[in-house]
Design a protein around this motif. Structure first.
Motif, mmCIF file in Angstrom:
data_model
loop_
_atom_site.group_PDB
_atom_site.id
_atom_site.type_symbol
_atom_site.label_atom_id
_atom_site.label_comp_id
_atom_site.label_asym_id
_atom_site.label_seq_id
_atom_site.Cartn_x
_atom_site.Cartn_y
_atom_site.Cartn_z
ATOM 1 N N VAL A 40 0.844 -1.200 0.000
ATOM 2 C CA VAL A 40 0.000 0.000 0.000
ATOM 3 C C VAL A 40 0.878 1.250 0.000
ATOM 4 N N ASP A 41 1.932 1.228 0.818
ATOM 5 C CA ASP A 41 2.872 2.364 0.839
ATOM 6 C C ASP A 41 3.489 2.569 -0.541
ATOM 7 N N ARG A 42 3.868 1.471 -1.184
ATOM 8 C CA ARG A 42 4.558 1.579 -2.472
ATOM 9 C C ARG A 42 3.634 2.153 -3.543
ATOM 10 N N SER A 43 2.362 1.720 -3.538
ATOM 11 C CA SER A 43 1.441 2.272 -4.539
ATOM 12 C C SER A 43 1.166 3.745 -4.240
ATOM 13 N N GLU A 44 1.092 4.067 -2.960
ATOM 14 C CA GLU A 44 0.875 5.461 -2.551
ATOM 15 C C GLU A 44 2.040 6.339 -3.035
ATOM 16 N N LEU A 45 3.243 5.826 -2.870
ATOM 17 C CA LEU A 45 4.436 6.563 -3.302
ATOM 18 C C LEU A 45 4.422 6.821 -4.812
ATOM 19 N N ILE A 46 3.998 5.815 -5.564
ATOM 20 C CA ILE A 46 3.927 5.974 -7.023
ATOM 21 C C ILE A 46 2.887 7.025 -7.392
ATOM 22 N N MET A 47 1.739 6.979 -6.726
ATOM 23 C CA MET A 47 0.685 7.971 -7.001
ATOM 24 C C MET A 47 1.180 9.381 -6.700
ATOM 25 N N ASN B 28 4.025 -13.528 13.116
ATOM 26 C CA ASN B 28 5.182 -12.636 13.219
ATOM 27 C C ASN B 28 5.334 -11.733 11.994
ATOM 28 N N LEU B 29 4.209 -11.256 11.470
ATOM 29 C CA LEU B 29 4.292 -10.304 10.361
ATOM 30 C C LEU B 29 4.732 -8.960 10.926
ATOM 31 N N ASP B 30 5.314 -8.136 10.069
ATOM 32 C CA ASP B 30 5.704 -6.796 10.483
ATOM 33 C C ASP B 30 4.423 -5.988 10.695
ATOM 34 N N THR B 31 4.080 -5.766 11.964
ATOM 35 C CA THR B 31 2.807 -5.103 12.248
ATOM 36 C C THR B 31 2.940 -3.580 12.365
ATOM 37 N N THR B 32 4.165 -3.065 12.221
ATOM 38 C CA THR B 32 4.326 -1.610 12.369
ATOM 39 C C THR B 32 3.572 -0.862 11.275
ATOM 40 N N ARG B 33 3.500 -1.441 10.070
ATOM 41 C CA ARG B 33 2.783 -0.781 8.982
ATOM 42 C C ARG B 33 1.466 -1.489 8.678
ATOM 43 N N PHE B 34 0.984 -2.261 9.644
ATOM 44 C CA PHE B 34 -0.203 -3.082 9.406
ATOM 45 C C PHE B 34 -1.492 -2.257 9.427
ATOM 46 N N ASN B 35 -1.496 -1.200 10.252
ATOM 47 C CA ASN B 35 -2.734 -0.434 10.427
ATOM 48 C C ASN B 35 -3.258 0.191 9.137
ATOM 49 N N ASN B 36 -2.328 0.560 8.234
ATOM 50 C CA ASN B 36 -2.817 1.215 7.015
ATOM 51 C C ASN B 36 -3.476 0.230 6.042
ATOM 52 N N LEU B 37 -3.499 -1.051 6.385
ATOM 53 C CA LEU B 37 -4.205 -2.021 5.548
ATOM 54 C C LEU B 37 -5.695 -2.052 5.867
ATOM 55 N N LEU B 38 -6.078 -1.483 7.028
ATOM 56 C CA LEU B 38 -7.492 -1.418 7.438
ATOM 57 C C LEU B 38 -8.181 -2.790 7.375
ATOM 58 N N MET B 39 -7.536 -3.787 7.985
ATOM 59 C CA MET B 39 -8.134 -5.127 8.068
ATOM 60 C C MET B 39 -8.594 -5.366 9.510
ATOM 61 N N PRO B 252 -10.518 -5.759 -1.453
ATOM 62 C CA PRO B 252 -9.643 -6.859 -1.046
ATOM 63 C C PRO B 252 -9.222 -6.651 0.410
ATOM 64 N N PHE B 253 -8.935 -5.386 0.764
ATOM 65 C CA PHE B 253 -8.769 -4.943 2.148
ATOM 66 C C PHE B 253 -8.937 -3.429 2.122
ATOM 67 N N GLY B 254 -9.315 -2.873 3.278
ATOM 68 C CA GLY B 254 -9.695 -1.462 3.309
ATOM 69 C C GLY B 254 -8.628 -0.505 2.812
ATOM 70 N N GLY B 255 -7.364 -0.827 3.131
ATOM 71 C CA GLY B 255 -6.274 0.069 2.764
ATOM 72 C C GLY B 255 -6.150 0.267 1.253
ATOM 73 N N MET B 256 -6.476 -0.755 0.516
ATOM 74 C CA MET B 256 -6.396 -0.667 -0.941
ATOM 75 C C MET B 256 -7.471 0.286 -1.462
ATOM 76 N N VAL B 257 -8.640 0.212 -0.876
ATOM 77 C CA VAL B 257 -9.747 1.078 -1.286
ATOM 78 C C VAL B 257 -9.431 2.527 -0.938
ATOM 79 N N LYS B 258 -8.839 2.713 0.224
ATOM 80 C CA LYS B 258 -8.497 4.074 0.635
ATOM 81 C C LYS B 258 -7.511 4.690 -0.351
ATOM 82 N N GLY B 259 -6.509 3.902 -0.758
ATOM 83 C CA GLY B 259 -5.536 4.380 -1.746
ATOM 84 C C GLY B 259 -6.199 4.708 -3.070
ATOM 85 N N ALA B 260 -7.116 3.866 -3.494
ATOM 86 C CA ALA B 260 -7.788 4.074 -4.777
ATOM 87 C C ALA B 260 -8.659 5.323 -4.728
#
Lengths: 80, 419
Positions: A40-47, B28-39, B252-260
């Protein structure tokens, strides 16, 4: 826009997205994934970068970039 | 002009769910950037649940509410899926039988990754508009499941695949399409479609997914813009920021929609970040609510987002909803329709969120047990008796009659209603 300029825009946008990289010394071979950016960060960066370049390029082409230098190169070659 | 659209709709997303944050920690996924996925949560298919159980459990309340005469007017059952368990036999045949429908009926299945449900809606809409059988109804059932056996080997298609496990859900949305669009009246001819060949995500072998998350995200963004631009060619006065009270995106997950949505608002409305955030909360989040509780249910997700928008929006006065569907591979579509207060009430009678609340929350141990157990339901299973004692709490969780898979006998699947 020159490729070096595009590279610098990418670097600035990366710092904006991931503030912890403020003092990181960026190089062309840096991978966004290794720097901690997720998809998500990477697509945001491209945009953000294309908006700043005022370029309308199909974004799917950028997925094959392996590092920041390659990303800047694709954007440079595809810009109108 | 003829009216057409969704007469009735319902979603069903199983009997058991997982808290996605707990899963991310467990893996053990990297959860520091997990919140922006909005899952938030995802439905997990239990071994005795398959695309048919989801489909029929979604469709049954709709069919049961019809009079015998109305029920007999269902002349087409279209299943929309990428999770079928047979290359030839369509799942619509099982649904048709389990729902007790009239035999003068077309039965078939549609596929194009997450676009399948909207492809089904549009085919049904065209059948009604063609008036070849006036008064007929079509049952469109989008149904998909995730069973996690990720394709191994090869780097190209496994990059960042850790997104897939937390986001992959299971569920179905059933829709009755007719000339009485009580729930969602389609804007006839207002369609923008856009597709091209791309290898983003796929199911190249029967029980495994493969994909390039970055490519898929970027292709989704390209399609969203181009599908809307085509819509605007056909509806000249359309304004992305003003014409639609709500937007139901494939999620697919909220973060993708937010980006779109951010990308669209920047490009098409020249909106500023603060205004985009507010617009997202106002127009988009009602459609995310149900999707964030179920996970990505592929072909059914865009329809689930429509249902979520109708359930959570404000329809004191009739409002226009836009829908964007994207299916990997790829094909996409931007279309719209009108929802009224009566339509919202009709949908709310199904209490989709209330049924989700009753699902059983799996522990990580139980979940890992399902992954091992899912080997039992591999594609091509010839004979199998399902174990009703496996996580029995889930079978009773909903407090109502639910269809489950009982056995597979010489490839033929047999089901049972359990209350």
């Amino acid at each position: 826009m020159e490729q070096q300029q595009i590279f610098e825009i990418i670097v600035n946008n990366t710092k904006e997205l991931l503030p912890e990289l403020e003092s990181h010394n960026f190089s062309q071979s840096d991978s966004l994934r290794d720097l901690g950016a997720n998809s998500v960060d990477r697509s945001e960066l491209i945009m953000m970068t294309l908006e700043e370049m005022d370029a309308n390029i199909p974004m799917a082409q950028m997925a094959k970039a392996n590092n920041i230098g390659e990303l800047a190169q694709i954007m440079f070659e595809q810009q109108a | 002009m003829r009216t057409v659209g969704i007469e009735a709709m319902n979603a069903f997303a199983g009997t058991a769910f997982l808290d996605v944050k707990k899963l991310a920690e467990h893996r053990n996924l990297d959860t520091t950037r997990f919140n922006n996925l909005l899952m938030r949560e995802k439905t997990v298919a239990l071994p005795y649940e398959d695309p048919i159980t989801f489909a029929v459990n979604a469709a049954k309340p709709i069919v049961d509410a019809l009079t015998p005469e109305e029920k007999d007017r269902i002349e087409m059952v279209i299943t929309c899926s990428e999770s079928s368990f047979d290359f030839g036999k369509s799942m619509s045949t099982y649904c048709h039988d389990l729902l007790g429908l009239n035999r003068n009926c077309r039965l078939f299945e549609l596929k194009n990754a997450c676009y399948s449900g909207v492809a089904g809606i549009q085919m049904a809409v065209n059948f009604i508009l063609a008036q070849v059988s006036p008064g007929a109804k079509i049952l469109v059932i989008a149904t998909d499941i995730s069973r996690f056996m990720v394709e191994e080997g090869g780097d190209a298609l496994s990059a960042d695949w850790s997104f897939a496990e937390p986001s992959g859900g299971s569920g179905a949305v059933a829709m009755l399409i007719s000339d009485q669009p009580k729930v969602f009246q389609i804007d006839v001819g207002a369609n923008g479609y856009y597709g091209y060949e791309v290898m983003d995500t796929c199911r190249p072998s029967p029980d495994a997914d493969a994909g390039d998350t970055d490519l898929s995200l970027l292709s989704y963004l390209d399609c969203c813009e181009n599908a809307f631009l085509e819509y605007k060619k056909r509806v000249e006065e359309a304004d992305f920021a003003k014409s639609f009270s709500y937007m139901a995106y494939h999620t697919p997950f909220g973060g993708m929609v937010k980006g779109a949505h951010r990308n669209m608002m920047r490009k098409l409305a020249k909106a500023k970040p603060k205004d985009i955030e507010q617009d997202f909360n106002q127009r988009v989040t009602p459609g995310l609510e149900l999707c964030q509780r179920v996970g990505n249910i592929m072909g059914a997700t865009a329809s689930l987002s429509i249902a979520s928008t109708i359930a959570n929006g404000d329809f004191e006065t009739p409002k226009r909803i836009a829908c964007f569907s994207y299916g990997s591979g790829c094909c996409s579509e931007f279309f719209s329709g009108i929802v009224t207060k009566e339509g919202q009430q009709k949908l709310l009678e199904q209490d989709i969120a209330g049924v989700l609340d009753k699902r059983y929350e799996l522990t990580m141990e139980e979940y890992d047990g399902i992954l091992e157990n899912s080997n039992a339901l591999r594609f091509g299973t010839r004979n199998l008796e399902l174990d009703a004692e496996f996580i029995p709490q889930a079978r009773k969780a909903l407090g109502r009659e639910v269809l489950f898979l009982k056995r597979i006998n010489e490839f033929h699947r047999e089901y049972e209603w359990v209350s």
